[in-house]
Motif scaffolding. Structure first.
Motif: not given
Lengths: 360, 140
Positions: B16-18, B52-58
Protein backbone atom coordinates in the motif's frame (compact mmCIF):
# COMPACT_ATOMS: atom_id res chain seq x y z
CA UNK A 1 37.45 14.61 -47.59
CA UNK A 2 33.80 15.34 -46.89
CA UNK A 3 31.12 13.31 -48.62
CA UNK A 4 30.14 14.78 -51.99
CA UNK A 5 26.47 14.30 -52.88
CA UNK A 6 25.95 12.91 -56.43
CA UNK A 7 23.98 15.98 -57.44
CA UNK A 8 24.61 19.69 -57.16
CA UNK A 9 21.29 20.40 -55.51
CA UNK A 10 21.57 24.15 -55.94
CA UNK A 11 21.97 23.84 -59.73
CA UNK A 12 19.89 20.79 -60.69
CA UNK A 13 17.19 22.11 -63.08
CA UNK A 14 14.67 19.40 -62.16
CA UNK A 15 14.92 20.20 -58.46
CA UNK A 16 14.75 23.92 -59.05
CA UNK A 17 11.65 23.41 -61.23
CA UNK A 18 9.98 21.34 -58.48
CA UNK A 19 10.69 24.01 -55.88
CA UNK A 20 9.24 26.66 -58.16
CA UNK A 21 6.06 24.60 -58.66
CA UNK A 22 5.72 24.19 -54.88
CA UNK A 23 6.20 27.92 -54.33
CA UNK A 24 3.45 28.59 -56.87
CA UNK A 25 1.04 26.35 -54.93
CA UNK A 26 1.20 23.20 -57.05
CA UNK A 27 1.78 20.54 -54.43
CA UNK A 28 2.65 17.03 -55.71
CA UNK A 29 1.81 15.23 -52.45
CA UNK A 30 3.30 11.98 -53.77
CA UNK A 31 4.79 11.34 -50.32
CA UNK A 32 1.27 11.49 -48.87
CA UNK A 33 0.02 8.78 -51.23
CA UNK A 34 2.82 6.45 -50.17
CA UNK A 35 2.65 6.12 -46.42
CA UNK A 36 3.62 3.15 -44.34
CA UNK A 37 1.45 0.51 -42.71
CA UNK A 38 -1.08 1.80 -40.20
CA UNK A 39 -1.66 0.07 -36.89
CA UNK A 40 -2.98 0.97 -33.46
CA UNK A 41 -0.07 2.06 -31.33
CA UNK A 42 -1.14 2.61 -27.73
CA UNK A 43 0.55 2.23 -24.37
CA UNK A 44 -0.06 -1.33 -23.14
CA UNK A 45 0.25 0.04 -19.60
CA UNK A 46 -0.66 3.66 -18.94
CA UNK A 47 1.88 4.08 -16.14
CA UNK A 48 4.72 2.93 -18.39
CA UNK A 49 3.75 5.24 -21.25
CA UNK A 50 4.21 4.46 -24.95
CA UNK A 51 7.20 2.13 -25.09
CA UNK A 52 9.31 0.81 -27.95
CA UNK A 53 7.69 -2.60 -27.46
CA UNK A 54 4.25 -0.97 -27.85
CA UNK A 55 5.14 0.41 -31.29
CA UNK A 56 6.98 -2.67 -32.52
CA UNK A 57 4.06 -4.06 -34.48
CA UNK A 58 3.51 -5.26 -38.03
CA UNK A 59 6.17 -4.15 -40.48
CA UNK A 60 7.64 -1.88 -37.82
CA UNK A 61 8.52 -4.87 -35.66
CA UNK A 62 12.05 -6.26 -35.46
CA UNK A 63 10.54 -9.76 -35.71
CA UNK A 64 10.46 -9.43 -39.50
CA UNK A 65 14.10 -8.47 -39.85
CA UNK A 66 16.14 -10.93 -41.89
CA UNK A 67 19.31 -12.36 -40.36
CA UNK A 68 21.36 -10.34 -42.86
CA UNK A 69 20.04 -6.91 -43.77
CA UNK A 70 20.59 -6.24 -47.46
CA UNK A 71 17.66 -3.95 -48.22
CA UNK A 72 18.64 -0.82 -46.32
CA UNK A 73 22.01 0.73 -45.70
CA UNK A 74 20.65 4.28 -45.49
CA UNK A 75 19.48 6.46 -42.63
CA UNK A 76 15.86 5.42 -43.30
CA UNK A 77 14.10 4.25 -40.15
CA UNK A 78 12.87 0.65 -40.11
CA UNK A 79 9.40 0.40 -41.66
CA UNK A 80 9.67 3.62 -43.69
CA UNK A 81 9.12 3.45 -47.46
CA UNK A 82 12.48 3.29 -49.22
CA UNK A 83 12.64 5.21 -52.49
CA UNK A 84 15.37 4.37 -54.98
CA UNK A 85 18.70 6.12 -54.72
CA UNK A 86 19.06 6.38 -50.95
CA UNK A 87 22.71 6.85 -50.00
CA UNK A 88 24.54 4.09 -48.18
CA UNK A 89 25.95 5.16 -44.83
CA UNK A 90 28.45 2.34 -44.95
CA UNK A 91 27.24 0.27 -42.01
CA UNK A 92 29.40 -2.72 -41.09
CA UNK A 93 27.10 -4.40 -38.57
CA UNK A 94 24.29 -5.69 -40.78
CA UNK A 95 23.67 -9.13 -39.32
CA UNK A 96 20.88 -9.32 -36.76
CA UNK A 97 22.48 -12.00 -34.60
CA UNK A 98 25.63 -9.87 -34.34
CA UNK A 99 23.80 -7.30 -32.26
CA UNK A 100 20.30 -8.36 -31.30
CA UNK A 101 18.75 -9.11 -27.92
CA UNK A 102 14.98 -9.13 -27.38
CA UNK A 103 15.45 -7.50 -23.98
CA UNK A 104 17.12 -4.40 -25.47
CA UNK A 105 13.99 -2.22 -25.93
CA UNK A 106 12.97 -2.84 -22.33
CA UNK A 107 16.47 -2.14 -21.02
CA UNK A 108 16.51 1.09 -22.98
CA UNK A 109 13.26 2.24 -21.36
CA UNK A 110 14.49 1.05 -17.96
CA UNK A 111 17.79 2.90 -18.29
CA UNK A 112 16.00 6.19 -18.95
CA UNK A 113 13.46 5.61 -16.21
CA UNK A 114 16.10 4.76 -13.59
CA UNK A 115 18.29 7.74 -14.45
CA UNK A 116 19.92 9.83 -11.74
CA UNK A 117 21.95 13.00 -11.70
CA UNK A 118 25.26 12.96 -9.80
CA UNK A 119 25.19 16.73 -9.28
CA UNK A 120 21.99 16.70 -7.23
CA UNK A 121 21.00 13.14 -6.34
CA UNK A 122 24.21 12.09 -4.55
CA UNK A 123 24.11 13.47 -0.98
CA UNK A 124 27.55 15.03 -1.33
CA UNK A 125 27.18 16.90 1.94
CA UNK A 126 27.49 13.54 3.73
CA UNK A 127 31.20 13.56 2.77
CA UNK A 128 31.75 16.44 5.19
CA UNK A 129 31.73 13.76 7.92
CA UNK A 130 32.63 10.65 5.91
CA UNK A 131 33.00 8.35 8.90
CA UNK A 132 36.30 6.84 7.76
CA UNK A 133 40.03 7.43 8.19
CA UNK A 134 42.21 9.51 5.88
CA UNK A 135 43.78 6.30 4.50
CA UNK A 136 40.35 5.00 3.54
CA UNK A 137 39.51 8.39 2.03
CA UNK A 138 42.60 8.16 -0.21
CA UNK A 139 41.78 4.53 -1.07
CA UNK A 140 38.27 5.51 -2.13
CA UNK A 141 39.70 8.26 -4.32
CA UNK A 142 42.01 5.72 -5.98
CA UNK A 143 39.08 3.39 -6.67
CA UNK A 144 37.14 6.38 -7.96
CA UNK A 145 40.03 7.19 -10.30
CA UNK A 146 39.95 3.61 -11.59
CA UNK A 147 36.18 3.76 -12.09
CA UNK A 148 36.47 7.03 -13.96
CA UNK A 149 38.76 5.30 -16.47
CA UNK A 150 36.31 2.40 -16.74
CA UNK A 151 33.44 4.79 -17.49
CA UNK A 152 35.40 6.66 -20.15
CA UNK A 153 36.51 3.50 -21.98
CA UNK A 154 33.05 1.90 -21.76
CA UNK A 155 31.62 5.06 -23.32
CA UNK A 156 34.21 4.96 -26.11
CA UNK A 157 33.69 1.25 -26.74
CA UNK A 158 29.93 1.62 -27.21
CA UNK A 159 30.48 4.72 -29.36
CA UNK A 160 32.99 2.96 -31.60
CA UNK A 161 30.42 0.37 -32.67
CA UNK A 162 27.18 2.36 -32.48
CA UNK A 163 27.70 4.37 -35.67
CA UNK A 164 28.69 1.25 -37.62
CA UNK A 165 25.42 -0.51 -36.82
CA UNK A 166 22.59 -0.64 -39.36
CA UNK A 167 19.64 1.65 -38.61
CA UNK A 168 17.32 -1.34 -38.86
CA UNK A 169 18.61 -2.31 -35.40
CA UNK A 170 17.69 1.05 -33.89
CA UNK A 171 16.67 -0.44 -30.52
CA UNK A 172 20.24 -1.66 -30.01
CA UNK A 173 21.61 1.71 -31.14
CA UNK A 174 19.27 3.49 -28.71
CA UNK A 175 20.42 1.17 -25.93
CA UNK A 176 24.05 1.86 -26.79
CA UNK A 177 23.33 5.58 -26.47
CA UNK A 178 21.96 4.90 -22.98
CA UNK A 179 25.07 2.79 -22.29
CA UNK A 180 27.21 5.75 -23.32
CA UNK A 181 25.22 7.98 -21.03
CA UNK A 182 25.43 5.45 -18.19
CA UNK A 183 29.17 5.07 -18.72
CA UNK A 184 29.67 8.84 -18.87
CA UNK A 185 27.71 9.13 -15.63
CA UNK A 186 30.00 6.55 -13.99
CA UNK A 187 32.99 8.64 -15.08
CA UNK A 188 31.32 11.86 -13.95
CA UNK A 189 30.10 10.55 -10.59
CA UNK A 190 33.39 8.93 -9.60
CA UNK A 191 35.52 11.81 -10.83
CA UNK A 192 33.38 13.99 -8.56
CA UNK A 193 33.76 11.41 -5.75
CA UNK A 194 37.55 11.57 -6.11
CA UNK A 195 37.65 15.35 -6.11
CA UNK A 196 34.78 16.26 -3.79
CA UNK A 197 35.80 18.29 -0.78
CA UNK A 198 39.56 18.43 -0.48
CA UNK A 199 40.06 15.44 -2.74
CA UNK A 200 42.36 14.47 -5.55
CA UNK A 201 42.63 11.94 -8.34
CA UNK A 202 44.79 8.90 -7.72
CA UNK A 203 47.36 7.10 -9.85
CA UNK A 204 46.49 5.73 -13.26
CA UNK A 205 46.75 1.93 -13.32
CA UNK A 206 48.61 0.36 -16.29
CA UNK A 207 47.16 -3.11 -15.65
CA UNK A 208 43.64 -1.73 -15.65
CA UNK A 209 44.55 0.09 -18.86
CA UNK A 210 45.63 -3.21 -20.44
CA UNK A 211 42.32 -4.82 -19.47
CA UNK A 212 40.30 -1.92 -20.85
CA UNK A 213 42.37 -1.85 -24.04
CA UNK A 214 41.65 -5.55 -24.61
CA UNK A 215 37.98 -4.60 -24.70
CA UNK A 216 38.34 -1.36 -26.62
CA UNK A 217 40.32 -2.86 -29.52
CA UNK A 218 38.25 -6.06 -29.79
CA UNK A 219 38.08 -7.35 -33.35
CA UNK A 220 34.29 -7.62 -33.48
CA UNK A 221 31.24 -6.22 -31.77
CA UNK A 222 30.40 -9.62 -30.32
CA UNK A 223 33.84 -9.83 -28.71
CA UNK A 224 33.55 -6.29 -27.35
CA UNK A 225 30.06 -7.07 -26.07
CA UNK A 226 31.05 -10.19 -24.17
CA UNK A 227 34.18 -8.66 -22.66
CA UNK A 228 32.64 -5.30 -21.85
CA UNK A 229 29.04 -6.09 -20.97
CA UNK A 230 29.53 -9.48 -19.33
CA UNK A 231 33.11 -9.50 -18.00
CA UNK A 232 33.97 -5.86 -17.27
CA UNK A 233 30.54 -5.00 -15.91
CA UNK A 234 30.44 -8.10 -13.73
CA UNK A 235 33.46 -6.54 -12.06
CA UNK A 236 31.92 -3.05 -12.00
CA UNK A 237 28.69 -4.41 -10.51
CA UNK A 238 30.69 -6.19 -7.81
CA UNK A 239 32.66 -3.01 -7.09
CA UNK A 240 29.40 -1.10 -6.70
CA UNK A 241 28.10 -3.68 -4.27
CA UNK A 242 31.38 -3.56 -2.34
CA UNK A 243 31.45 0.22 -2.18
CA UNK A 244 27.92 0.11 -0.77
CA UNK A 245 28.89 -2.70 1.63
CA UNK A 246 31.85 -0.80 3.03
CA UNK A 247 30.16 2.61 2.98
CA UNK A 248 30.25 4.70 6.11
CA UNK A 249 28.21 7.60 4.78
CA UNK A 250 25.12 8.18 2.65
CA UNK A 251 27.07 9.42 -0.38
CA UNK A 252 29.03 6.19 -0.77
CA UNK A 253 25.93 4.08 -0.07
CA UNK A 254 24.14 5.93 -2.85
CA UNK A 255 27.05 5.73 -5.30
CA UNK A 256 27.61 2.01 -4.69
CA UNK A 257 23.95 1.12 -5.13
CA UNK A 258 23.61 3.11 -8.34
CA UNK A 259 26.87 1.76 -9.75
CA UNK A 260 25.67 -1.81 -9.21
CA UNK A 261 22.27 -0.94 -10.68
CA UNK A 262 23.60 0.67 -13.84
CA UNK A 263 26.25 -2.03 -14.38
CA UNK A 264 23.53 -4.69 -14.22
CA UNK A 265 21.83 -3.36 -17.35
CA UNK A 266 25.08 -3.80 -19.32
CA UNK A 267 25.24 -7.38 -18.05
CA UNK A 268 21.58 -8.10 -18.86
CA UNK A 269 22.06 -6.99 -22.47
CA UNK A 270 25.42 -8.76 -22.82
CA UNK A 271 24.12 -12.12 -21.60
CA UNK A 272 20.99 -11.93 -23.79
CA UNK A 273 22.99 -10.74 -26.82
CA UNK A 274 25.61 -13.49 -26.63
CA UNK A 275 22.98 -16.18 -25.97
CA UNK A 276 21.05 -15.07 -29.06
CA UNK A 277 24.23 -14.94 -31.15
CA UNK A 278 25.29 -18.44 -30.11
CA UNK A 279 21.78 -19.81 -30.70
CA UNK A 280 21.87 -18.56 -34.28
CA UNK A 281 25.61 -19.10 -34.93
CA UNK A 282 27.06 -21.56 -32.41
CA UNK A 283 30.34 -21.56 -34.33
CA UNK A 284 31.08 -18.13 -32.82
CA UNK A 285 31.71 -19.70 -29.41
CA UNK A 286 35.35 -20.46 -30.22
CA UNK A 287 36.11 -16.89 -31.22
CA UNK A 288 34.41 -15.54 -28.07
CA UNK A 289 36.20 -18.06 -25.86
CA UNK A 290 39.56 -17.04 -27.34
CA UNK A 291 38.80 -13.38 -26.78
CA UNK A 292 37.70 -13.99 -23.19
CA UNK A 293 40.91 -15.95 -22.56
CA UNK A 294 42.82 -12.76 -23.35
CA UNK A 295 40.43 -10.45 -21.51
CA UNK A 296 40.36 -12.61 -18.36
CA UNK A 297 44.16 -12.74 -18.39
CA UNK A 298 44.21 -8.95 -18.50
CA UNK A 299 41.59 -8.82 -15.74
CA UNK A 300 43.88 -10.88 -13.50
CA UNK A 301 46.47 -8.14 -13.97
CA UNK A 302 43.95 -5.44 -13.06
CA UNK A 303 42.59 -7.32 -10.03
CA UNK A 304 46.11 -7.96 -8.72
CA UNK A 305 47.46 -4.47 -9.39
CA UNK A 306 48.41 -2.59 -6.21
CA UNK A 307 46.34 0.40 -7.34
CA UNK A 308 43.27 -1.86 -7.39
CA UNK A 309 43.63 -4.48 -4.68
CA UNK A 310 45.30 -2.36 -2.01
CA UNK A 311 42.60 0.34 -1.87
CA UNK A 312 40.07 -2.50 -1.63
CA UNK A 313 41.98 -4.00 1.31
CA UNK A 314 41.98 -0.61 3.05
CA UNK A 315 38.27 0.12 2.59
CA UNK A 316 37.38 -3.48 3.53
CA UNK A 317 39.42 -3.48 6.72
CA UNK A 318 41.53 -6.46 5.65
CA UNK A 319 42.43 -8.93 2.92
CA UNK A 320 39.78 -11.58 3.61
CA UNK A 321 36.72 -9.55 2.48
CA UNK A 322 38.55 -8.72 -0.76
CA UNK A 323 39.20 -12.38 -1.49
CA UNK A 324 35.52 -13.02 -0.73
CA UNK A 325 34.58 -10.22 -3.14
CA UNK A 326 36.82 -11.62 -5.88
CA UNK A 327 35.50 -15.15 -5.40
CA UNK A 328 31.88 -13.99 -5.50
CA UNK A 329 32.55 -11.87 -8.60
CA UNK A 330 34.18 -14.73 -10.51
CA UNK A 331 31.48 -17.20 -9.46
CA UNK A 332 28.71 -14.90 -10.66
CA UNK A 333 30.60 -14.10 -13.86
CA UNK A 334 30.95 -17.79 -14.70
CA UNK A 335 27.22 -18.19 -14.02
CA UNK A 336 26.52 -15.46 -16.56
CA UNK A 337 28.82 -17.10 -19.11
CA UNK A 338 26.83 -20.30 -18.64
CA UNK A 339 23.54 -18.42 -19.07
CA UNK A 340 24.94 -16.81 -22.24
CA UNK A 341 25.66 -20.22 -23.75
CA UNK A 342 29.43 -20.07 -23.35
CA UNK A 343 29.46 -23.16 -21.18
CA UNK A 344 31.65 -23.69 -18.15
CA UNK A 345 34.66 -21.43 -18.61
CA UNK A 346 36.24 -22.25 -15.27
CA UNK A 347 38.48 -24.98 -16.73
CA UNK A 348 40.19 -22.70 -19.27
CA UNK A 349 40.02 -19.38 -17.45
CA UNK A 350 43.03 -18.01 -15.51
CA UNK A 351 40.68 -16.58 -12.88
CA UNK A 352 40.27 -19.71 -10.68
CA UNK A 353 44.06 -20.12 -10.44
CA UNK A 354 44.37 -16.46 -9.49
CA UNK A 355 41.81 -17.00 -6.71
CA UNK A 356 43.68 -20.10 -5.49
CA UNK A 357 46.86 -18.03 -5.36
CA UNK A 358 45.11 -15.40 -3.24
CA UNK A 359 43.88 -18.11 -0.87
CA UNK A 360 47.26 -19.84 -0.55
CA UNK B 1 -2.84 -0.12 14.01
CA UNK B 2 0.15 -2.19 15.05
CA UNK B 3 1.38 -4.63 12.42
CA UNK B 4 3.31 -7.72 13.39
CA UNK B 5 6.56 -8.62 11.65
CA UNK B 6 6.87 -11.04 9.99
CA UNK B 7 3.37 -11.38 8.58
CA UNK B 8 1.46 -11.08 5.33
CA UNK B 9 -0.14 -7.92 6.76
CA UNK B 10 3.32 -6.33 6.98
CA UNK B 11 3.95 -6.88 3.28
CA UNK B 12 0.42 -5.80 2.38
CA UNK B 13 1.07 -2.56 4.25
CA UNK B 14 4.33 -2.07 2.34
CA UNK B 15 2.46 -2.74 -0.90
CA UNK B 16 0.00 0.00 0.00
CA UNK B 17 2.90 2.36 0.75
CA UNK B 18 4.15 2.01 -2.85
CA UNK B 19 0.83 3.55 -3.93
CA UNK B 20 0.76 6.22 -1.20
CA UNK B 21 4.39 7.26 -1.72
CA UNK B 22 4.15 6.95 -5.48
CA UNK B 23 6.48 9.88 -6.23
CA UNK B 24 9.38 8.22 -4.41
CA UNK B 25 9.06 5.03 -6.42
CA UNK B 26 8.57 6.89 -9.70
CA UNK B 27 11.78 8.81 -9.03
CA UNK B 28 13.63 5.51 -8.60
CA UNK B 29 12.28 4.28 -11.93
CA UNK B 30 10.48 1.29 -13.33
CA UNK B 31 10.87 -1.94 -11.42
CA UNK B 32 9.67 -5.18 -12.99
CA UNK B 33 10.40 -8.28 -10.99
CA UNK B 34 8.71 -11.10 -9.14
CA UNK B 35 10.81 -12.07 -6.17
CA UNK B 36 10.60 -13.93 -2.90
CA UNK B 37 11.35 -12.97 0.69
CA UNK B 38 12.07 -16.00 2.83
CA UNK B 39 11.94 -15.26 6.55
CA UNK B 40 13.00 -18.39 8.35
CA UNK B 41 11.06 -21.03 6.46
CA UNK B 42 8.16 -18.76 5.45
CA UNK B 43 8.21 -17.55 1.84
CA UNK B 44 6.42 -14.39 0.73
CA UNK B 45 6.08 -13.61 -2.96
CA UNK B 46 6.31 -9.96 -4.03
CA UNK B 47 5.36 -8.76 -7.50
CA UNK B 48 6.55 -5.37 -8.75
CA UNK B 49 5.32 -3.90 -12.01
CA UNK B 50 6.21 -0.50 -13.49
CA UNK B 51 6.54 1.60 -10.31
CA UNK B 52 4.56 -0.21 -7.66
CA UNK B 53 4.11 -3.44 -5.83
CA UNK B 54 1.05 -5.07 -7.42
CA UNK B 55 0.76 -8.22 -5.31
CA UNK B 56 2.07 -9.86 -2.17
CA UNK B 57 1.14 -13.34 -1.01
CA UNK B 58 2.27 -16.11 1.25
CA UNK B 59 4.06 -19.03 -0.36
CA UNK B 60 4.92 -19.35 -4.00
CA UNK B 61 7.13 -21.39 -6.28
CA UNK B 62 10.76 -20.25 -5.82
CA UNK B 63 11.72 -21.70 -9.21
CA UNK B 64 9.33 -19.28 -10.92
CA UNK B 65 10.72 -16.23 -9.14
CA UNK B 66 13.60 -14.06 -10.30
CA UNK B 67 15.33 -14.50 -6.93
CA UNK B 68 14.60 -15.19 -3.28
CA UNK B 69 16.19 -13.16 -0.47
CA UNK B 70 16.38 -15.58 2.42
CA UNK B 71 17.68 -15.56 5.96
CA UNK B 72 16.96 -16.25 9.61
CA UNK B 73 13.97 -14.52 11.21
CA UNK B 74 16.27 -12.75 13.68
CA UNK B 75 18.32 -11.13 10.87
CA UNK B 76 15.20 -9.86 9.14
CA UNK B 77 13.90 -8.63 12.48
CA UNK B 78 17.11 -6.69 13.09
CA UNK B 79 16.84 -5.13 9.66
CA UNK B 80 13.28 -3.97 10.28
CA UNK B 81 14.22 -2.64 13.71
CA UNK B 82 17.08 -0.66 12.11
CA UNK B 83 14.66 0.78 9.55
CA UNK B 84 12.26 1.83 12.31
CA UNK B 85 15.07 3.31 14.38
CA UNK B 86 16.86 5.23 11.62
CA UNK B 87 13.95 6.03 9.30
CA UNK B 88 15.44 3.63 6.73
CA UNK B 89 18.09 0.92 6.77
CA UNK B 90 21.41 2.11 8.14
CA UNK B 91 24.64 1.12 6.38
CA UNK B 92 24.92 -2.18 8.29
CA UNK B 93 21.38 -3.30 7.50
CA UNK B 94 20.82 -2.69 3.80
CA UNK B 95 19.79 -5.66 1.66
CA UNK B 96 23.08 -5.39 -0.23
CA UNK B 97 25.24 -5.26 2.87
CA UNK B 98 23.46 -8.23 4.42
CA UNK B 99 23.68 -10.31 1.24
CA UNK B 100 27.20 -9.36 0.10
CA UNK B 101 30.37 -10.89 1.53
CA UNK B 102 29.41 -13.13 4.45
CA UNK B 103 25.94 -14.12 3.29
CA UNK B 104 23.97 -12.99 6.33
CA UNK B 105 21.08 -12.99 3.90
CA UNK B 106 21.33 -15.24 0.86
CA UNK B 107 20.16 -14.46 -2.66
CA UNK B 108 18.84 -17.78 -3.93
CA UNK B 109 18.21 -18.20 -7.62
CA UNK B 110 18.46 -20.77 -10.36
CA UNK B 111 18.80 -18.14 -13.04
CA UNK B 112 21.75 -15.76 -13.49
CA UNK B 113 19.54 -13.18 -15.22
CA UNK B 114 16.93 -13.38 -12.49
CA UNK B 115 19.69 -12.89 -9.95
CA UNK B 116 20.85 -9.72 -11.70
CA UNK B 117 17.37 -8.22 -11.34
CA UNK B 118 18.11 -7.98 -7.62
CA UNK B 119 20.95 -5.60 -8.46
CA UNK B 120 19.07 -3.81 -11.25
CA UNK B 121 16.20 -2.94 -8.91
CA UNK B 122 17.99 -2.95 -5.57
CA UNK B 123 17.27 0.72 -4.85
CA UNK B 124 13.52 0.20 -5.36
CA UNK B 125 13.46 -3.00 -3.32
CA UNK B 126 15.41 -1.32 -0.50
CA UNK B 127 12.95 1.58 -0.56
CA UNK B 128 10.08 -0.93 -0.41
CA UNK B 129 11.44 -2.24 2.92
CA UNK B 130 12.43 1.24 4.11
CA UNK B 131 8.76 2.29 3.80
CA UNK B 132 8.28 0.38 7.07
CA UNK B 133 9.42 3.64 8.70
CA UNK B 134 5.90 4.91 8.14
CA UNK B 135 4.29 1.91 9.85
CA UNK B 136 3.65 0.95 13.45
CA UNK B 137 5.46 -2.38 13.46
CA UNK B 138 6.01 -4.85 16.27
CA UNK B 139 8.94 -7.14 15.52
CA UNK B 140 8.37 -10.64 16.86
Amino acid sequence: MSYVAPKDYTQDPEIVAKIMRTISGQLELTWMKNIGERAAFRPSQTARGLTLDDINQGSYSPDHLPEIVRHNFSMAPRGAILPAGLPSLGYRLNRKSDVWADIAPRLYEEGKSRRWAPAHDVPWDALAKPGHSEDVAIALRQLSTNLTSVGLVACDTAASFEYRMNQEFHEIKFLMCVQMYDAARIAEAFRKRALAGDGQLGVDCAELGDFLKTIFVADSYAEASVSMNVLLFSWVQALGRHIEYTATNRADTFLGTRLAQDASRFIAYGVAHIRNLLRVRPIEVERLDNHLDLAENALVGALGAPAMIEPLVLISGGFEPVVGLYERTVEEYFGRCLAAGLGDRSARSPLPEFLRMLRS
Amino acid sequence: MTIRFPSLEFFQALQQRTKEDKAVFEKLGTCDTNFGVKIGSQLYTIDFEVYECVDVREGGDPTRLDFVIGGPTEVWGEMVKAILQHGGADAKHTLNTLSHVGDVLRIETSDAEGHDKFYRFMASIQEFFDQARHLDVKVA
